[in-house]
Design a protein around this motif. Sequence first.
Motif, PDB file in Angstrom:
ATOM      1  N   HIS A  43     -50.609-104.960 -18.783  1.00  0.00           N
ATOM      2  CA  HIS A  43     -51.864-104.000 -19.150  1.00  0.00           C
ATOM      3  C   HIS A  43     -51.696-102.494 -18.637  1.00  0.00           C
ATOM      4  CE1 HIS A  43     -51.765-104.243 -14.471  1.00  0.00           C
ATOM      5  NE2 HIS A  43     -52.703-103.387 -14.693  1.00  0.00           N
ATOM      6  N   TYR A  44     -50.369-102.209 -18.371  1.00  0.00           N
ATOM      7  CA  TYR A  44     -50.255-100.747 -18.238  1.00  0.00           C
ATOM      8  C   TYR A  44     -50.467-100.023 -19.487  1.00  0.00           C
ATOM      9  CZ  TYR A  44     -48.187-101.481 -13.554  1.00  0.00           C
ATOM     10  OH  TYR A  44     -48.186-101.966 -12.408  1.00  0.00           O
ATOM     11  N   PRO A  45     -51.227 -99.092 -19.721  1.00  0.00           N
ATOM     12  CA  PRO A  45     -51.448 -98.418 -21.058  1.00  0.00           C
ATOM     13  C   PRO A  45     -50.250 -97.423 -21.232  1.00  0.00           C
ATOM     14  CG  PRO A  45     -52.883 -97.350 -19.700  1.00  0.00           C
ATOM     15  CD  PRO A  45     -52.265 -98.552 -18.851  1.00  0.00           C
ATOM     16  N   HIS A  46     -49.686 -97.464 -22.758  1.00  0.00           N
ATOM     17  CA  HIS A  46     -48.420 -96.694 -23.074  1.00  0.00           C
ATOM     18  C   HIS A  46     -48.830 -95.766 -24.418  1.00  0.00           C
ATOM     19  CE1 HIS A  46     -46.107 -97.892 -19.768  1.00  0.00           C
ATOM     20  NE2 HIS A  46     -46.172 -99.120 -19.951  1.00  0.00           N
ATOM     21  N   SER A  47     -49.761 -95.838 -24.678  1.00  0.00           N
ATOM     22  CA  SER A  47     -50.455 -95.072 -25.951  1.00  0.00           C
ATOM     23  C   SER A  47     -50.035 -93.803 -25.813  1.00  0.00           C
ATOM     24  CB  SER A  47     -51.867 -95.443 -26.470  1.00  0.00           C
ATOM     25  OG  SER A  47     -52.860 -94.744 -25.663  1.00  0.00           O
ATOM     26  N   PRO A  48     -49.883 -92.793 -26.893  1.00  0.00           N
ATOM     27  CA  PRO A  48     -49.838 -91.423 -27.018  1.00  0.00           C
ATOM     28  C   PRO A  48     -50.844 -90.722 -25.852  1.00  0.00           C
ATOM     29  CG  PRO A  48     -49.562 -92.176 -29.096  1.00  0.00           C
ATOM     30  CD  PRO A  48     -50.065 -93.376 -28.549  1.00  0.00           C
ATOM     31  N   SER A  49     -52.334 -91.281 -26.021  1.00  0.00           N
ATOM     32  CA  SER A  49     -53.306 -90.711 -25.260  1.00  0.00           C
ATOM     33  C   SER A  49     -53.223 -91.146 -23.576  1.00  0.00           C
ATOM     34  CB  SER A  49     -54.667 -91.359 -25.292  1.00  0.00           C
ATOM     35  OG  SER A  49     -55.135 -90.398 -27.018  1.00  0.00           O
ATOM     36  N   ALA A  50     -52.489 -92.372 -23.414  1.00  0.00           N
ATOM     37  CA  ALA A  50     -52.312 -92.612 -22.065  1.00  0.00           C
ATOM     38  C   ALA A  50     -51.025 -91.900 -21.503  1.00  0.00           C
ATOM     39  CB  ALA A  50     -51.841 -94.187 -22.184  1.00  0.00           C
ATOM     40  N   ILE A  51     -50.250 -91.282 -22.267  1.00  0.00           N
ATOM     41  CA  ILE A  51     -49.007 -90.784 -21.600  1.00  0.00           C
ATOM     42  C   ILE A  51     -49.715 -89.207 -21.476  1.00  0.00           C
ATOM     43  CG2 ILE A  51     -46.896 -89.717 -22.255  1.00  0.00           C
ATOM     44  CD1 ILE A  51     -47.066 -92.892 -22.057  1.00  0.00           C
ATOM     45  N   LYS A  52     -50.672 -88.750 -22.467  1.00  0.00           N
ATOM     46  CA  LYS A  52     -50.835 -87.484 -22.032  1.00  0.00           C
ATOM     47  C   LYS A  52     -51.960 -87.217 -21.014  1.00  0.00           C
ATOM     48  CE  LYS A  52     -51.382 -86.181 -27.079  1.00  0.00           C
ATOM     49  NZ  LYS A  52     -52.548 -85.857 -28.026  1.00  0.00           N
ATOM     50  N   THR A  53     -52.405 -88.621 -20.591  1.00  0.00           N
ATOM     51  CA  THR A  53     -53.264 -88.597 -19.294  1.00  0.00           C
ATOM     52  C   THR A  53     -52.542 -88.445 -18.254  1.00  0.00           C
ATOM     53  OG1 THR A  53     -54.903 -90.082 -20.225  1.00  0.00           O
ATOM     54  CG2 THR A  53     -54.957 -89.903 -18.283  1.00  0.00           C
ATOM     55  N   THR A  54     -51.308 -89.113 -18.188  1.00  0.00           N
ATOM     56  CA  THR A  54     -50.282 -88.973 -16.981  1.00  0.00           C
ATOM     57  C   THR A  54     -50.131 -87.553 -16.937  1.00  0.00           C
ATOM     58  OG1 THR A  54     -49.495 -91.116 -17.344  1.00  0.00           O
ATOM     59  CG2 THR A  54     -48.058 -89.470 -16.161  1.00  0.00           C
ATOM     60  N   PHE A  55     -49.574 -86.845 -18.325  1.00  0.00           N
ATOM     61  CA  PHE A  55     -49.064 -85.394 -17.932  1.00  0.00           C
ATOM     62  C   PHE A  55     -50.312 -84.289 -17.524  1.00  0.00           C
ATOM     63  CE2 PHE A  55     -49.180 -81.183 -20.177  1.00  0.00           C
ATOM     64  CZ  PHE A  55     -48.099 -80.647 -19.671  1.00  0.00           C
ATOM     65  N   TYR A  56     -51.479 -84.612 -18.122  1.00  0.00           N
ATOM     66  CA  TYR A  56     -52.552 -83.379 -17.691  1.00  0.00           C
ATOM     67  C   TYR A  56     -52.990 -83.978 -16.299  1.00  0.00           C
ATOM     68  CZ  TYR A  56     -52.729 -81.556 -22.380  1.00  0.00           C
ATOM     69  OH  TYR A  56     -52.739 -80.831 -23.390  1.00  0.00           O
ATOM     70  N   THR A  57     -53.036 -85.112 -15.789  1.00  0.00           N
ATOM     71  CA  THR A  57     -53.197 -85.205 -14.361  1.00  0.00           C
ATOM     72  C   THR A  57     -52.185 -84.663 -13.353  1.00  0.00           C
ATOM     73  OG1 THR A  57     -54.247 -87.123 -15.099  1.00  0.00           O
ATOM     74  CG2 THR A  57     -54.057 -87.037 -12.582  1.00  0.00           C
TER      75      THR A  57
END
Length: 238
Positions: free
Chosen positions: A218-232
């Motif tokens: 269930h861990y999300p790995h979409s481009p937006s999910a990766i961006k969420t990691t980066f911006y947080t």
Amino acid sequence: MTSLSFCVFLLCLPFYSSASTNDRPIIGVLAQDLRTPRENYTSYIAASYVKFLEAAGARVVPVMINKTAEEYKTLFNSINGILYPGGSASIVSSGYQRAAKIFYEWLLRLLLTRTNTTAVALPLDFTDEAKGSRIFKGFPAELMEDLASEPLTDNSHKWSVSMLTYNTTEELKNFYKVLSTNTDGDTEFVSTMEAYDYPIYGTQWHPEKNAFEWKKPHYPHSPSAIKTTFYTGRFFCQ
């Protein structure tokens, strides 16, 4: 030795309710280890702490160190608060530290509600406070839209701060603003928050897992999910 040089007050019952003022409070005072224990004399409570509380209208009970969890549980359920005195007792390894930790962890449980959120990715239900928040200020508008509509945040927890608890706890409402919530279908809970006046932030979701962990499906790995990691991460490191 790491010691506590100031006293800490914890409210036990009923911390999270909007109950009326208690005119007959019972307050525990935690004993401290003696630096040089003697036979039958290993801990103490300074009389000034007892007088301090009694002068304010409380009844005081001692909370002795090195007791069993069962004894502490009975006491915890019988008092309205506990005072941790400052002094020379170690806050790393001592009877004082062990007892203080037990009461503190039980207190936290009063604020938490069991939720069915051990393995699920969810979108964020943003509140109006999110628009002017510090934590989301640098997020691109497109990413904020994706966070609100796609399951980009991993939830791997059993306990949550419910919105019911938040809304009925003045201490929480006055200190934190809620930026987003989520629900497990039954309970709405706080998923992102930040303090009004201090650089203190909290996410119930795990921003680090999107880019770097693959163990759970269930861990999300979409481009937006990766961006969420980066911006947080960028926000916390600025």
